[in-house]
Design a protein around this motif. Structure first.
Motif, PDB file in Angstrom:
ATOM      1  N   SER A 376      58.517  75.762 -17.748  1.00 28.16           N
ATOM      2  CA  SER A 376      59.704  74.924 -17.572  1.00 28.16           C
ATOM      3  C   SER A 376      60.675  74.983 -18.748  1.00 28.16           C
ATOM      4  O   SER A 376      61.871  74.760 -18.569  1.00 28.16           O
ATOM      5  N   LYS A 377      60.174  75.276 -19.949  1.00 25.45           N
ATOM      6  CA  LYS A 377      61.060  75.327 -21.113  1.00 25.45           C
ATOM      7  C   LYS A 377      61.672  76.711 -21.306  1.00 25.45           C
ATOM      8  O   LYS A 377      62.421  76.939 -22.247  1.00 25.45           O
ATOM      9  N   LYS A 378      61.329  77.629 -20.427  1.00 26.63           N
ATOM     10  CA  LYS A 378      61.861  78.988 -20.469  1.00 26.63           C
ATOM     11  C   LYS A 378      62.931  79.146 -19.386  1.00 26.63           C
ATOM     12  O   LYS A 378      63.115  78.273 -18.543  1.00 26.63           O
ATOM     13  N   PRO A 379      63.642  80.281 -19.376  1.00 21.44           N
ATOM     14  CA  PRO A 379      64.784  80.414 -18.456  1.00 21.44           C
ATOM     15  C   PRO A 379      64.400  80.415 -16.977  1.00 21.44           C
ATOM     16  O   PRO A 379      63.326  80.887 -16.595  1.00 21.44           O
ATOM     17  N   PHE A 380      65.298  79.865 -16.176  1.00 19.36           N
ATOM     18  CA  PHE A 380      65.250  80.013 -14.722  1.00 19.36           C
ATOM     19  C   PHE A 380      66.506  80.776 -14.325  1.00 19.36           C
ATOM     20  O   PHE A 380      67.612  80.248 -14.393  1.00 19.36           O
ATOM     21  N   ILE A 381      66.345  82.037 -13.939  1.00 17.79           N
ATOM     22  CA  ILE A 381      67.465  82.916 -13.640  1.00 17.79           C
ATOM     23  C   ILE A 381      67.506  83.172 -12.141  1.00 17.79           C
ATOM     24  O   ILE A 381      66.515  83.581 -11.548  1.00 17.79           O
ATOM     25  N   ALA A 382      68.653  82.908 -11.531  1.00 21.93           N
ATOM     26  CA  ALA A 382      68.818  83.101 -10.091  1.00 21.93           C
ATOM     27  C   ALA A 382      69.729  84.299  -9.837  1.00 21.93           C
ATOM     28  O   ALA A 382      70.776  84.447 -10.468  1.00 21.93           O
ATOM     29  N   VAL A 383      69.310  85.147  -8.907  1.00 18.52           N
ATOM     30  CA  VAL A 383      70.093  86.322  -8.512  1.00 18.52           C
ATOM     31  C   VAL A 383      70.169  86.349  -6.989  1.00 18.52           C
ATOM     32  O   VAL A 383      69.141  86.266  -6.313  1.00 18.52           O
ATOM     33  N   ASN A 384      71.397  86.460  -6.458  1.00 14.71           N
ATOM     34  CA  ASN A 384      71.572  86.597  -5.012  1.00 14.71           C
ATOM     35  C   ASN A 384      71.685  88.091  -4.700  1.00 14.71           C
ATOM     36  O   ASN A 384      72.703  88.724  -4.973  1.00 14.71           O
ATOM     37  N   CYS A 385      70.614  88.645  -4.149  1.00 16.53           N
ATOM     38  CA  CYS A 385      70.586  90.087  -3.874  1.00 16.53           C
ATOM     39  C   CYS A 385      71.647  90.490  -2.859  1.00 16.53           C
ATOM     40  O   CYS A 385      72.133  91.625  -2.871  1.00 16.53           O
ATOM     41  N   GLY A 386      72.024  89.577  -1.968  1.00 20.96           N
ATOM     42  CA  GLY A 386      73.006  89.901  -0.946  1.00 20.96           C
ATOM     43  C   GLY A 386      74.430  89.870  -1.454  1.00 20.96           C
ATOM     44  O   GLY A 386      75.335  90.407  -0.804  1.00 20.96           O
ATOM     45  N   ALA A 387      74.667  89.240  -2.604  1.00 20.43           N
ATOM     46  CA  ALA A 387      76.025  89.121  -3.125  1.00 20.43           C
ATOM     47  C   ALA A 387      76.386  90.256  -4.071  1.00 20.43           C
ATOM     48  O   ALA A 387      77.503  90.327  -4.563  1.00 20.43           O
ATOM     49  N   LEU A 394      70.529  97.479  -9.331  1.00 25.70           N
ATOM     50  CA  LEU A 394      69.543  98.000 -10.282  1.00 25.70           C
ATOM     51  C   LEU A 394      69.916  97.620 -11.711  1.00 25.70           C
ATOM     52  O   LEU A 394      69.076  97.131 -12.470  1.00 25.70           O
ATOM     53  N   SER A 395      71.184  97.835 -12.086  1.00 21.94           N
ATOM     54  CA  SER A 395      71.596  97.514 -13.452  1.00 21.94           C
ATOM     55  C   SER A 395      71.629  96.009 -13.689  1.00 21.94           C
ATOM     56  O   SER A 395      71.432  95.550 -14.802  1.00 21.94           O
ATOM     57  N   THR A 396      71.872  95.234 -12.637  1.00 24.70           N
ATOM     58  CA  THR A 396      71.848  93.774 -12.783  1.00 24.70           C
ATOM     59  C   THR A 396      70.440  93.289 -13.074  1.00 24.70           C
ATOM     60  O   THR A 396      70.222  92.438 -13.939  1.00 24.70           O
ATOM     61  N   LEU A 397      69.464  93.834 -12.373  1.00 27.98           N
ATOM     62  CA  LEU A 397      68.084  93.397 -12.563  1.00 27.98           C
ATOM     63  C   LEU A 397      67.485  93.943 -13.855  1.00 27.98           C
ATOM     64  O   LEU A 397      66.836  93.215 -14.608  1.00 27.98           O
ATOM     65  N   PHE A 398      67.692  95.235 -14.117  1.00 31.04           N
ATOM     66  CA  PHE A 398      67.011  95.888 -15.233  1.00 31.04           C
ATOM     67  C   PHE A 398      67.891  96.054 -16.471  1.00 31.04           C
ATOM     68  O   PHE A 398      67.388  96.386 -17.536  1.00 31.04           O
ATOM     69  N   GLY A 399      69.202  95.837 -16.331  1.00 33.66           N
ATOM     70  CA  GLY A 399      70.095  96.042 -17.457  1.00 33.66           C
ATOM     71  C   GLY A 399      70.437  97.516 -17.616  1.00 33.66           C
ATOM     72  O   GLY A 399      69.915  98.380 -16.904  1.00 33.66           O
ATOM     73  N   TYR A 400      71.310  97.804 -18.562  1.00 33.55           N
ATOM     74  CA  TYR A 400      71.654  99.210 -18.798  1.00 33.55           C
ATOM     75  C   TYR A 400      71.973  99.422 -20.271  1.00 33.55           C
ATOM     76  O   TYR A 400      72.355  98.503 -20.999  1.00 33.55           O
ATOM     77  N   LYS A 416      68.603  90.846 -15.767  1.00 36.39           N
ATOM     78  CA  LYS A 416      68.094  89.511 -15.423  1.00 36.39           C
ATOM     79  C   LYS A 416      66.599  89.387 -15.682  1.00 36.39           C
ATOM     80  O   LYS A 416      66.110  88.305 -16.022  1.00 36.39           O
ATOM     81  N   LEU A 417      65.856  90.488 -15.509  1.00 38.72           N
ATOM     82  CA  LEU A 417      64.415  90.426 -15.743  1.00 38.72           C
ATOM     83  C   LEU A 417      64.114  90.135 -17.212  1.00 38.72           C
ATOM     84  O   LEU A 417      63.187  89.372 -17.518  1.00 38.72           O
ATOM     85  N   GLU A 418      64.872  90.739 -18.117  1.00 38.05           N
ATOM     86  CA  GLU A 418      64.671  90.452 -19.535  1.00 38.05           C
ATOM     87  C   GLU A 418      65.141  89.042 -19.881  1.00 38.05           C
ATOM     88  O   GLU A 418      64.525  88.351 -20.696  1.00 38.05           O
ATOM     89  N   LEU A 419      66.257  88.624 -19.273  1.00 39.53           N
ATOM     90  CA  LEU A 419      66.756  87.270 -19.539  1.00 39.53           C
ATOM     91  C   LEU A 419      65.724  86.218 -19.139  1.00 39.53           C
ATOM     92  O   LEU A 419      65.627  85.166 -19.754  1.00 39.53           O
ATOM     93  N   PRO A 434      68.269  96.833  -1.419  1.00 41.23           N
ATOM     94  CA  PRO A 434      68.288  98.192  -0.862  1.00 41.23           C
ATOM     95  C   PRO A 434      66.919  98.844  -0.943  1.00 41.23           C
ATOM     96  O   PRO A 434      66.164  98.621  -1.892  1.00 41.23           O
ATOM     97  N   ILE A 435      66.610  99.675   0.026  1.00 39.86           N
ATOM     98  CA  ILE A 435      65.278 100.275   0.132  1.00 39.86           C
ATOM     99  C   ILE A 435      64.939 101.095  -1.095  1.00 39.86           C
ATOM    100  O   ILE A 435      63.798 101.117  -1.548  1.00 39.86           O
ATOM    101  N   GLU A 436      65.943 101.796  -1.698  1.00 40.52           N
ATOM    102  CA  GLU A 436      65.660 102.617  -2.874  1.00 40.52           C
ATOM    103  C   GLU A 436      65.385 101.755  -4.104  1.00 40.52           C
ATOM    104  O   GLU A 436      64.621 102.150  -5.002  1.00 40.52           O
ATOM    105  N   VAL A 437      65.973 100.562  -4.175  1.00 42.58           N
ATOM    106  CA  VAL A 437      65.708  99.648  -5.285  1.00 42.58           C
ATOM    107  C   VAL A 437      64.346  98.979  -5.094  1.00 42.58           C
ATOM    108  O   VAL A 437      63.669  98.633  -6.074  1.00 42.58           O
ATOM    109  N   GLN A 438      63.937  98.820  -3.849  1.00 43.27           N
ATOM    110  CA  GLN A 438      62.646  98.184  -3.566  1.00 43.27           C
ATOM    111  C   GLN A 438      61.498  98.938  -4.221  1.00 43.27           C
ATOM    112  O   GLN A 438      60.565  98.333  -4.760  1.00 43.27           O
TER     113      GLN A 438
END
Length: 634
Positions: A376-387, A394-400, A416-419, A434-438
């Motif tokens: 609970s004291k760590k981040p809660f990061i929300a990502v809307n995959c459809g938006a 890929l770059s949003t989730l893993f960064g670049y 976002k995963l690192e955040l 997307p299937i390739e990101v899956q």
């Protein structure tokens, strides 16, 4: 293998002949060879007894483990198998600390409490072999090196603690004649039971110790809200001592009354801001952030954190984007069952899939799970995959890394995963991934390693994944648009949020809540609605669920011209007769509007987004949603 063949192999080995490998297993052969190397007698085993004071000391240290074995014997062995088996518990250094002697022929097994297996004479029995090999061992008849054990059939199972340290051996033995009366699953079942019970008890004790060493103030109240315990940090901050817990620097009685009222209204809650008056160095108000959890026996565990300052300092800033279970409005059985499950899930790190129609509150539930968890004291990061456009997910989730692609920031970007490291990543509309990101995300779920786009370096992160969808993912799997292996990874624990039309008991509760919290010029309440108006609200389909109800109440509050809300006004305000066709009409209208707008901007998405008043990500999502090809519009 035939009993006589094994006996013949044992005799031949004692005569210096190497047995046939098809008769004797590799483990048995290794054991025999070790025993010969250490000059162990093939006739009788060699044991010693530890002094009684030493045995008492060892048993005292392992009392929890002994209790777990005793419970297993009492609840599984004795009721199901009577006097067929002996059960022996031996420490990792070879000291027998427990024996359940059920077999009448005690001569079959000479072990007793305090007997020590000589670890410098390894392998004479299944127990000593298990200590050495740290793997399950089954010796039957002449597979034992010592002839004294040839009448025995023995299972020896290693026991590990919750840190995977080898701590003991659990042995279940019987006569060779009764060997087939030991079900194959029984030894491992009992060993797993003992291991689990022992580890749970150890974790509980460690938790109690950690509570006393917590960096936040911790207070435990009994069922009547009287203080039972507080750690040192709580006593120092509140100015209370064990001798007189209600006197000191703090007006604590008033504070406890606030806690009691909150619990009676909300049950458990997380980081709720309460004011407490401290009187050291002059009277001042401090905002204390309190989390509450009620135990099974009705006690109340409080976690307190604070900041010095004036009344309500930074209170609003501390709650931006945070939801707890107390923020979930409703009392219908379906919702209560969801919350009950979610509270249990919050105490684990399991991956969660929340399913429900749009507007049912999936992100709110995900946030509540996070805020009731150890994260609970760590981040809660929300990502809307459809938006997100396909190219940016890929770059949003893993960064670049810097310069990873055209248009990339020169400094790179954290994903976002690192955040969310140490906390929770909430993936809304996971069915749009997307299937390739899956495939890449599935790999992350397996090893929890993040590699930024365009980078060769990797980083391991600790992230809990909560995903949500309003789609039927199994159908998507059948259609080939969603990977089956990813579905099962995400679907560790599935929570189905009920639609509002299936929670009719909650519709008026939610309506009242929105009236209290939205702009309400006429100060309307549920009492302002006629009975027929209330029934009318209950019978609407609410396809947009809670979000639609919230918007409807906001419209009612702004358009009401009377202190009485009637059915006629609701019909005029909400146009329910058009609801059946409105979705198709609005969808078609928006699609045509977007096509016209993009054409007028010569295909420039940035310009079209600005004119429409939305982000480029939202515009790309709408293009994907309506199947609009950008190339055809340029």
């Amino acid at each position: 293998m035939d009993k006589q063949h094994i006996t013949d192999a044992w005799i031949n080995f004692q005569r210096g002949k190497k047995p046939d490998g098809t008769v004797v297993s590799d483990l048995v052969m290794r054991t025999w060879m070790r025993c010969r190397e250490y000059n162990i007698s093939p006739e009788t085993p060699s044991y010693s007894m530890v002094p009684q004071p030493q045995l008492c000391q060892v048993k005292q240290k392992t009392a929890g483990l002994i209790t777990s074995v005793h419970n297993a014997v009492s609840s599984i062995i004795v009721p199901g198998y009577g006097k067929l088996f002996n059960v022996v518990l031996v420490t990792s250094d070879g000291i027998t600390i427990y024996k359940h002697a059920a077999i009448a022929q005690h001569s079959i097994t000479p072990t007793s409490e305090g007997m020590a297996f000589r670890l410098d004479d390894p392998g004479a029995s299944a127990v000593s072999t298990c200590i050495l090999e740290r793997t399950p061992v089954i010796f039957s008849g002449a597979e034992h090196y010592c002839r004294a054990f040839h009448g025995m059939h023995c299972h020896a199972m290693p026991i590990f603690d919750h840190y995977q340290n080898f701590i003991a051996v659990l042995s279940i033995s019987t006569s060779v004649q009764n060997k087939y009366k030991i079900p194959p699953f029984l030894p491992s079942l009992i060993a797993n039971y003992v291991e689990s019970q022992n580890n749970i008890n150890n974790l509980r004790r460690e938790f109690d110790t950690a509570l006393s060493l917590a960096t936040d103030a911790s207070v435990i109240l009994d069922q009547d809200y009287a203080i039972q315990y507080m750690n040192e940090l709580a006593r120092k901050f509140l100015g209370l001592d064990d001798g007189n817990l209600y006197t000191g620097k703090a007006s604590f009685s008033s504070f406890l009354r606030q806690i009691k009222r909150l619990v009676e209204i909300e049950g458990d809650f997380h980081r709720r801001a309460l004011d407490i008056e401290l009187k050291s160095g002059g009277s001042r108000i401090t905002t204390v952030f309190v989390s509450h959890k009620e135990t099974e026996d009705g006690r109340h565990v409080l976690n307190l954190s604070w900041q010095q300052g004036t009344k309500a300092a930074h209170k609003e800033d501390s709650y931006i984007g945070a939801y707890s279970f107390s923020d979930i409005i409703g009392e219908s059985p379906a919702l209560c069952e969801v919350i009950k499950t979610a509270r249990k899930v919050a105490q684990s790190n399991a991956t969660v899939l929340i399913c429900g129609e749009t507007g049912t509150g999936k992100e709110l539930l995900a946030s509540a799970i996070h805020n009731s968890s150890a994260r609970s004291k760590k981040p809660f990061i929300a990502v809307n995959c459809g938006a997100l456009p396909k190219e940016l997910i890929l770059s949003t989730l893993f960064g670049y890394s810097p310069g990873a692609f055209t248009g990339a920031s020169k400094t790179g970007q954290i994903g976002k995963l690192e955040l969310a490291d140490g906390g929770t990543l909430f993936l809304d509309e996971i069915g749009e991934l997307p299937i390739e990101v899956q495939a890449i995300f599935l790999r992350f779920l397996q090893d929890r390693i993040v590699t930024r786009v365009g980078s060769n370096t990797s980083k391991k992160v600790d992230v809990r994944i909560i995903s949500a969808t309003n789609k039927d993912l199994l159908r998507a799997v059948s259609d080939g648009t969603f990977r089956m292996d990813l579905f099962y990874r995400l679907n560790t624990i599935k929570i189905d949020l009920p639609a509002l039309r299936h929670r009719k008991n909650d519709i008026l509760l939610l309506a009242e809540y929105f009236m209290q919290n939205l702009e309400n010029p006429r100060e309307l309440s549920l009492a302002s609605f006629t009975d027929s108006a209330k029934n009318y609200l209950l019978e609407l389909p609410w396809r947009g669920n809670i979000r639609e109800l919230q918007n409807a109440i906001a419209r009612i509050l702004l358009e009401a011209e009377s202190d009485v809300v009637t059915v006629e006004f609701l019909q005029q305000c909400l146009f329910p007769e058009a609801q059946k066709e409105s979705f198709v009409y609005e969808t078609s209208f928006e699609k045509d509007s977007i096509i016209s707008l993009i054409k007028s901007c010569n295909g420039n998405i940035r310009m079209a987004s600005q004119k429409m008043g939305c982000s480029r990500s939202a515009m790309y999502y709408k293009l994907h949603k309506y199947g609009i090809s950008l190339n055809k519009l340029r």
